[in-house]
Design a protein around this motif. Structure first.
Motif, PDB file in Angstrom:
ATOM      1  N   ASN A 254       2.007 -31.153  30.560  1.00 41.36           N
ATOM      2  CA  ASN A 254       0.878 -31.968  30.115  1.00 41.36           C
ATOM      3  C   ASN A 254       0.976 -33.307  30.844  1.00 41.36           C
ATOM      4  O   ASN A 254       1.884 -34.093  30.612  1.00 41.36           O
ATOM      5  N   ILE A 260      -0.167 -35.199  23.512  1.00 36.64           N
ATOM      6  CA  ILE A 260       0.525 -34.015  23.011  1.00 36.64           C
ATOM      7  C   ILE A 260       0.333 -33.819  21.517  1.00 36.64           C
ATOM      8  O   ILE A 260       0.088 -32.696  21.052  1.00 36.64           O
ATOM      9  N   LYS A 264      -1.886 -30.741  19.400  1.00 39.80           N
ATOM     10  CA  LYS A 264      -1.254 -29.904  18.373  1.00 39.80           C
ATOM     11  C   LYS A 264      -2.157 -29.694  17.158  1.00 39.80           C
ATOM     12  O   LYS A 264      -1.698 -29.233  16.116  1.00 39.80           O
ATOM     13  N   TYR A 280       3.137 -23.013  15.899  1.00 42.92           N
ATOM     14  CA  TYR A 280       3.823 -23.210  17.172  1.00 42.92           C
ATOM     15  C   TYR A 280       5.262 -23.654  16.906  1.00 42.92           C
ATOM     16  O   TYR A 280       5.619 -24.043  15.797  1.00 42.92           O
ATOM     17  N   SER A 282       8.421 -26.264  18.052  1.00 42.99           N
ATOM     18  CA  SER A 282       8.629 -27.571  18.670  1.00 42.99           C
ATOM     19  C   SER A 282      10.068 -27.727  19.161  1.00 42.99           C
ATOM     20  O   SER A 282      11.011 -27.244  18.528  1.00 42.99           O
ATOM     21  N   TYR A 311       6.026 -26.386  22.147  1.00 44.55           N
ATOM     22  CA  TYR A 311       5.725 -27.755  22.563  1.00 44.55           C
ATOM     23  C   TYR A 311       7.025 -28.527  22.736  1.00 44.55           C
ATOM     24  O   TYR A 311       7.867 -28.534  21.835  1.00 44.55           O
ATOM     25  N   ASP A 313       8.558 -32.388  23.415  1.00 50.27           N
ATOM     26  CA  ASP A 313       8.125 -33.774  23.257  1.00 50.27           C
ATOM     27  C   ASP A 313       7.911 -34.490  24.589  1.00 50.27           C
ATOM     28  O   ASP A 313       7.211 -35.502  24.651  1.00 50.27           O
ATOM     29  N   ILE A 317       5.127 -27.516  28.096  1.00 53.31           N
ATOM     30  CA  ILE A 317       4.636 -26.514  27.144  1.00 53.31           C
ATOM     31  C   ILE A 317       4.959 -25.135  27.707  1.00 53.31           C
ATOM     32  O   ILE A 317       4.602 -24.811  28.848  1.00 53.31           O
TER      33      ILE A 317
END
Length: 375
Positions: A254, A260, A264, A280, A282, A311, A313, A317
């Motif tokens: 991304n 981000i 989500k 999802y 993380s 995802y 941080d 992705i």
């Protein structure tokens, strides 16, 4: 009309709509053409781009299809899961010259509309259909020339609501709607010919582009994600294969990490749940720690499946699937969802699907059938 012309028209609109991932993603969307009581419609499990003169569609009896909607009082006596199984069986009985394929689950909706029908999930229309006050926005843009149908559970419940709204429109206007927006779902475009339908769809998209002050040819949302093939995902492969034998992973970056959390957003429409899952996973970054392994197992225990999306941080992705085609489908739907979120936030407050709807779609047999055919 000669059958060859019907097939040619179906292939034309399917190829056109299926060529643009901003219109349809993965196995989403469907098309149909009609002549008298005959309707050729995309078969479930096929991409629009895969339809050709020999495969990818079925012929159904329009009167029998509409009769199923008219019998809603009888079908609605059953609990939802039992009703859905019964409907699937009854829909198959509407097929003429059964070729072993299942009609699109949205064949009901097509039966209610005009001669040439294109149903898609355009990013630009869903950016409006997934925000509060979307009906007023659409009315301001298109006046009273369109029909808006609020969100309803896909399949038979939506068909029943659609018939009610189409009948109201017809009684008021004395003609069928040519443009139908579905809340948190997508768009139906109708026409008397292939060119008529394509022209009408292009006009709708152009109108919304102007509203958003967006030039599609310079759509910067297309480049907010960048594939990164230089990073090894071997550790993630090993973790994934600990739970499933066949696996395929791909990664995108991304480019705007600040978005981000926005991306989500909970699911906005059904196809996101079908392909990307209801939840999802993380991770802080691409490094796999003991904590990552514990959380991964916890995710599987709580959700009953491997995550489709991870995802990180730092903006990375990861997409996980059973095949390259499966992962490409997940990525396509995810990117459309991300664009819808980012554009929708420009317009107003997003209206994600309710938890009970998410659970229903996640367990919906018709969508599992469609998804499995695309793996």
């Amino acid at each position: 009309m000669h059958n060859n012309q019907l097939i040619s028209d179906l292939v034309s609109i399917s190829s056109w709509a299926g060529a643009d991932e901003d219109f349809v993603q993965a196995g989403g969307g469907n098309t149909s053409v009609k002549d008298k009581n005959k309707m050729l419609i995309k078969a479930s499990g096929f991409k629009l781009s895969e339809i050709n003169k020999h495969n990818g569609y079925v012929e159904v009896d329009i009167e029998k299809t509409i009769e199923l909607i008219n019998n809603q009082e009888e079908f609605n006596k059953y609990p939802p899961k039992e009703r859905d199984k019964l409907i699937i069986s009854e829909v198959q009985k509407t097929v003429v010259n059964d070729n072993g394929l299942r009609p699109s689950v949205e064949s009901f909706l097509h039966a209610l509309l005009g001669k040439i029908v294109i149903h898609t999930h355009p990013v630009l229309t869903n950016a409006i259909c997934c925000v509060e006050n979307c009906e007023k926005i659409l009315d301001d843009l298109f006046f009273d020339d369109v029909l808006f149908v609020p969100y309803s559970t896909p399949g038979y419940p939506l068909a029943c609501l659609m018939k009610e709204k189409v009948d109201e429109f017809f009684n008021k206007k004395n003609h069928l709607p040519q443009i139908v927006f579905l809340g948190n779902h997508g768009l139906f475009i109708c026409g008397n010919s292939v060119d008529d339908a394509i022209s009408r769809m292009n006009n709708v998209i152009t109108t919304i582009e102007k509203f958003l002050k967006l030039d599609k040819s310079e759509n910067k949302l297309k480049v907010i994600f960048k594939e990164d093939k230089s990073i090894s995902l071997n550790n993630w492969y090993n973790l994934y294969r600990h739970y499933v034998k066949d696996s395929y992973l791909t990664l995108i970056k991304n480019e705007s990490v600040s978005t981000i959390d926005l991306i989500k957003s909970p699911p906005l429409y059904p196809d996101y749940i079908v392909y990307c899952g209801k939840n999802y996973f993380s991770s802080k970054n691409l490094e796999i720690t003991d904590e990552t392994k514990l959380n991964f197992k916890k995710f599987i225990d709580e959700n009953g499946n491997i995550p489709s999306i991870i995802y990180c941080d730092d903006g990375n992705i990861i997409f996980m699937g059973k095949s390259k085609q499966h992962v490409e489908s997940i990525k396509s739907v995810f990117i459309a969802h991300a664009k819808t979120v980012l554009l929708g936030k420009r317009i107003g407050k997003l209206t994600p699907l309710k938890r009970e709807e998410i659970e229903y779609i996640d367990n919906w047999e018709s969508e599992k059938y469609r998804k499995n055919l695309l793996l």
